[in-house]
Write a protein that holds these residues in place. Structure first.
Motif, PDB file in Angstrom:
ATOM      1  N   ARG A  52       0.849  -1.192   0.000  1.00 25.62           N
ATOM      2  CA  ARG A  52       0.000   0.000   0.000  1.00 25.62           C
ATOM      3  C   ARG A  52       0.884   1.242   0.000  1.00 25.62           C
ATOM      4  O   ARG A  52       1.915   1.260   0.675  1.00 25.62           O
ATOM      5  N   PRO A  53       0.484   2.304  -0.705  1.00 33.58           N
ATOM      6  CA  PRO A  53       1.265   3.541  -0.625  1.00 33.58           C
ATOM      7  C   PRO A  53       1.136   4.151   0.772  1.00 33.58           C
ATOM      8  O   PRO A  53       0.212   3.820   1.510  1.00 33.58           O
ATOM      9  N   PHE A  54       2.059   5.029   1.118  1.00 34.94           N
ATOM     10  CA  PHE A  54       1.886   5.769   2.360  1.00 34.94           C
ATOM     11  C   PHE A  54       0.640   6.621   2.243  1.00 34.94           C
ATOM     12  O   PHE A  54       0.352   7.187   1.191  1.00 34.94           O
ATOM     13  N   ASP A  55      -0.079   6.733   3.327  1.00 35.18           N
ATOM     14  CA  ASP A  55      -1.303   7.539   3.341  1.00 35.18           C
ATOM     15  C   ASP A  55      -1.497   8.039   4.761  1.00 35.18           C
ATOM     16  O   ASP A  55      -1.581   7.248   5.692  1.00 35.18           O
ATOM     17  N   PRO A  56      -1.543   9.359   4.962  1.00 31.76           N
ATOM     18  CA  PRO A  56      -1.668   9.865   6.325  1.00 31.76           C
ATOM     19  C   PRO A  56      -3.101   9.818   6.843  1.00 31.76           C
ATOM     20  O   PRO A  56      -3.344  10.174   7.994  1.00 31.76           O
ATOM     21  N   ARG A  57      -4.031   9.396   6.013  1.00 32.35           N
ATOM     22  CA  ARG A  57      -5.438   9.521   6.387  1.00 32.35           C
ATOM     23  C   ARG A  57      -5.916   8.408   7.305  1.00 32.35           C
ATOM     24  O   ARG A  57      -7.022   8.461   7.822  1.00 32.35           O
ATOM     25  N   GLY A  58      -5.133   7.379   7.475  1.00 32.07           N
ATOM     26  CA  GLY A  58      -5.532   6.303   8.354  1.00 32.07           C
ATOM     27  C   GLY A  58      -4.312   5.493   8.703  1.00 32.07           C
ATOM     28  O   GLY A  58      -3.234   5.705   8.148  1.00 32.07           O
ATOM     29  N   GLY A  59      -4.480   4.540   9.652  1.00 31.84           N
ATOM     30  CA  GLY A  59      -3.367   3.681   9.983  1.00 31.84           C
ATOM     31  C   GLY A  59      -3.087   3.663  11.463  1.00 31.84           C
ATOM     32  O   GLY A  59      -3.971   3.965  12.278  1.00 31.84           O
ATOM     33  N   SER A  60      -1.863   3.352  11.812  1.00 29.61           N
ATOM     34  CA  SER A  60      -1.495   3.201  13.211  1.00 29.61           C
ATOM     35  C   SER A  60      -0.357   4.172  13.540  1.00 29.61           C
ATOM     36  O   SER A  60      -0.330   5.295  13.019  1.00 29.61           O
ATOM     37  N   ASP A  61       0.581   3.736  14.348  1.00 29.88           N
ATOM     38  CA  ASP A  61       1.576   4.686  14.855  1.00 29.88           C
ATOM     39  C   ASP A  61       2.555   5.207  13.800  1.00 29.88           C
ATOM     40  O   ASP A  61       3.275   6.178  14.046  1.00 29.88           O
ATOM     41  N   GLU A  62       2.577   4.601  12.621  1.00 29.92           N
ATOM     42  CA  GLU A  62       3.423   5.169  11.569  1.00 29.92           C
ATOM     43  C   GLU A  62       2.967   6.595  11.235  1.00 29.92           C
ATOM     44  O   GLU A  62       3.772   7.388  10.719  1.00 29.92           O
ATOM     45  N   ARG A  63       1.723   6.917  11.535  1.00 31.51           N
ATOM     46  CA  ARG A  63       1.265   8.301  11.307  1.00 31.51           C
ATOM     47  C   ARG A  63       2.073   9.284  12.132  1.00 31.51           C
ATOM     48  O   ARG A  63       2.304  10.421  11.696  1.00 31.51           O
TER      49      ARG A  63
END
Lengths: 445, 445, 445
Positions: free
Chosen positions: B286-297
């Motif tokens: 998956r590409p990076f996406d700041p709109r969702g996810g976990s602590d990688e944000r």
């Protein structure tokens, strides 16, 4: 300017003189061969003494051989040094032993795939001895006592030699042309390179002007290039614009074949790519590959990473005669050497014409009218007379404006020719006039 | 080396112990859960006190809950904390009120799309209270007086905690593996991450050598990662080669799914892309996406922009059981965790093998003969014996020359494997011999 | 804010006042024309004196003409200055001679391809004189004695003038809008540019906020731009974000046509490319080309290489009326000027909205809940209310997170709009709220 002296006849006489000599990486054979070239180009010789540490290597002793003979149980001479310089493994230690066929066999080398050919075998860095012979003969050997005799010597008093000369140009930045001189009686994979190098020296020396300085170098392969780098690496790092290793530049192949430098962005890399893609020049291009090749392997090792490519015609390893007695004058062809000289000279000329030039009046457009480069009366009708025999006035001005705009130190003349939709020689008149007008200068790197 | 202890049975016992605990971002539930992991890996705990300013945030108070119950007009218990940790909105303030259904409704949460499921709802940063229940039950509630009772407390004396441990390697540069531990009774979107992290700790601790240092981290999601950055951002900026956030690493999906770091050029980014494109590894990207996810944000926020990606299997938000009571052990599957451990260990091994190595003799080619890496007698017939069980002698030498040429600090082993046309493990024998010969070293970053 | 004053009627009155004036690169015609513009925008005038060395050029003397007349053998007036400002070659020296047709012919200019049109001819830098007339009339001239009379003067006491004014914005970094004012009675290739420039000044002056500072400049073409650079090159190097030369912005073509700057990466370059590719804006794009054009040739010369492009509608050299008497108000069309003003204003607005913004809280995600940008209770059901009239709450948050993540100084709002899959105005609400919350600021360059 006198007539070129490196004619086909001249090359053939030189070839015939050089071919019989038993060259190796250090010793009399190399020295005698270099002396023959020295008669025709002002090579200066240098020696790195035996025992010197050169990067990861130690300069080996010189090796010389007087005679060698392998005699069979019946007293028949199976092979000897007089019949072929290939008959003895290069750098064989002296031997004078009577031994059984079983003991002898590990010392015999042949080519089962080419049963009539004598292979070329070396053992520079581990002492051993050996004979090379046609596989057909090897298979016919009978049990019994053989006499192996090699009268060779090693000397710790010599060293590895190289010879170089320079043709100075307007810029002190350099183009290096180099080949090796360490194989015995082989043609395409030995003498083709130095002979074409000599031909290029002759050609470049006659040019009315040289933008770059040209350096010509002959050395034994691998250890010679390492010794050269040992002495000149700093100079090359500072001055080298591009280098070309010449190897196997004869033989039946129709096209020259260029092997890219490891960097892939040097002037010669770009020029060959440009000529092939934009001017239809018949050149094959090989990517850089560290797994095989000639002295570009040393120049392009990661610590140096110098802008050095390699030119061949009938490429090493891709023909049956490679590294064996089938690599003869007939296989190589003297006429092919002249053709290689012609084609490589064209590449060098393209490097001169295609490299970077600098607009000397880069702030605004220079005023072209008073310099005769623009019609003073600007009307639709004044675009008729041309400053160039080949192109009309408007096209001449267009190319001139393109050259001025992009001669910024980042774009070279090949970039500009592509933008103009013309060949390099379609810019030569423009460049000449701009240089005369003091508006343009060769950048020199 | 002993047998791996993190077996499927072991993971299931741990899961069963952890699942009932009511975790939140700060409080007893988190502390008890972390203590269970601490029995199996040497986590060191740190606390960032409540009230501390952490970037744009303030560390919240701890929240603890003893009991909760919602009683209907008829005295029937509609839901309570004992029946499910999901029944109460996380960080609910204490309440003991009798109110009408109309007043109650804004405090009730359900999932109309999944009428039997209890949703997971939180309100960390604004005081409120609430109950979560199946939509079928919510719709059946009748008018009348309800009794909402939540016995919870907030404490300003605690703080947000995290626990970490390190396995040192040859380089002090680090790979970070991290997951979160703050959701109550959820399986794929909670316990899968920490359990796989523990399994990877177990695996990496048994490797005979580690090129990199490995750091293992458990924290509450978002605020825990921010607290960790508050303490360790400078260390990560200096040492972090790559990080992986583990989330939702169980569930029915066949393939792991990797979310790129924001930079997109980190070792783990390149390794996953390489494995997928060149070695057929079954990984989605998956590409990076700041709109969702976990602590990688947090790690990838623009001020840090650290090389941290994320690995999942059955991705958050893409399955019906996400953030509700359907996310059970059966949905997650203990066997899936073992499979994730196996596959992620392979990625870590590829990062070790595929990273940058350095040619220690980069000036010219090193002399291979004396080191047993090149036949001393150079003839067409000597290329028969191999230094490697898997490939023949010429191919071994070819790969060795490629490794030496491109181990320049710019190209990594994945680049070199591609140039060789082989997989990473097709270079392991070459790398081993070159390291033994003192010609190659791991770069460490 | 008052109503825009630069209406179609207003432009037509101005056009009619300006058209008859005999402008050239220095002299009364230029000065009078500039004074007319000065009534409507606060242009400050500067003069570079005649004789000043400006890069490769020398500022020419001023040229003024009182009258001119060409009389035939029969006493008939063939052409005169009163009938058309195009009738005399610009910068003609004074003459009062009776000469034969053969002597006269080199001084006569016509357009054989358009036998009814009077061409526009100049000779700024070499003294000569001449008349321009329809080719049909030229061909009808009979042998005999002609009287050539031009009453012109050169003055070394003047100089080349330009006029500029500035609308300051939040950033001191600048957008330059410029056109030229040196052709006599031509419409599309003269008055269209300054009139559209005036219209843009009027529009930009009414914007409620300006992110950038806007500079408006009128000068004689080529020598005027060089004089401007002579005075302001250092200022432009420091402050110029982008510039646009306006030329031929009227005429029948449906679409604006943008010529890229030589750099190709300036804000206006990127904005026009973005609008065309992503928002369906009807703009043609031409590559940079030094072989023709207007003052961008000077700004983009390699020594300056400033980020200046050019906008046209009916492009110079591509229409029959170019540089001759067919280039009239009817050909140009006043309505077309208004359309150009509208469309260019949209480009300027897109440059403001699409440039770089900076996340002011880049370490971790900022806390959005307390700022009303995130629902405080996080459940699947809370994503219903929106902070924006156009998009739902989840989409608003998604765009907000994307803006925060990529407002790092490297990505501009056009990059971010593409990542969001929306147009620039789909981000305006998000940007407004983030600025209000103190989380985002325009970068200013």
């Amino acid at each position: 300017m006198t007539q070129a002296k490196v004619t086909e006849d001249f090359l053939e006489r030189l070839f015939d003189e050089l071919f019989p000599i038993c060259r190796s990486i250090a010793g009399e054979g190399f020295r005698r061969s270099l002396a023959i070239f020295q008669r025709n180009m002002p090579l200066e010789l240098e020696t790195v003494p035996t025992g010197t540490t050169v990067y990861d290597w130690r300069v080996p002793p010189e090796w010389n051989i007087r005679s060698a003979k392998l005699t069979g149980p019946d007293g028949r001479v199976i092979t000897n040094f007089e019949s072929s310089t290939l008959a003895v493994v290069s750098y064989s230690e002296p031997v004078d032993r009577r031994i059984s066929l079983a003991e002898l066999k590990p010392h015999l080398h042949s080519l089962p795939a080419h049963p009539e050919a004598i292979p070329y075998v070396t053992s520079y860095y581990q002492r051993t001895w050996g004979f090379c012979l046609p596989d057909r003969e090897l298979r016919a050997l009978k049990e019994g006592e053989y006499h192996a005799y090699i009268d060779s010597t090693f000397s710790e008093d010599g060293g590895v030699q190289f010879g170089q000369c320079v043709l100075t140009g307007e810029s002190s930045n350099e183009i290096l042309l180099t080949s090796y001189l360490c194989h015995p009686s082989l043609a395409n994979n030995e003498l083709s390179g130095p002979l074409v190098l000599l031909g290029l020296f002759d050609r470049v020396s006659r040019w009315p002007r040289r933008r770059f300085t040209y350096r010509f170098l002959l050395n034994p392969e691998t250890i010679g290039a390492l010794c050269y780098l040992h002495c000149y690496a700093d100079h090359l790092r500072e001055k080298l614009v591009s280098g070309i290793v010449l190897t196997c530049v004869g033989g039946p192949s129709e096209k020259l074949s260029y092997k890219m430098s490891r960097r892939g962005d040097s002037l010669v890399d770009r020029t060959v790519q440009y000529l092939r893609a934009n001017e239809g020049s018949p050149i094959e291009i090989r990517p850089f590959d560290p797994r095989g090749g000639s002295d570009e392997r040393q120049y392009c090792s990661p610590g140096f990473n110098l802008p050095v490519g390699q030119l061949a015609r009938t490429v090493y390893g891709q023909y049956a005669a490679y590294h064996n007695s089938m690599d003869t004058k007939e296989f190589m062809g003297i006429g092919r050497l002249v053709r290689s000289i012609d084609e490589i000279e064209q590449i060098l000329r393209a490097m001169e014409a295609g490299s970077h030039y600098i607009n000397l009046k880069p702030y605004g457009e220079p005023q072209l009218g008073p310099r005769g480069l623009y019609p003073n009366v600007n009307s639709a009708a004044t675009w008729t007379k041309s400053n160039d025999a080949l192109i009309d006035a408007r096209e001449f001005l267009n190319r001139l404006l393109m050259v001025l705009s992009y001669s910024d130190g980042e774009h070279d003349m090949m970039d500009i020719a592509k933008r103009c939709g013309c060949k390099l020689n379609g810019l030569s008149g423009v460049v000449k006039q701009l240089e005369s007008a003091g508006l343009l200068a060769h950048k020199g790197f």
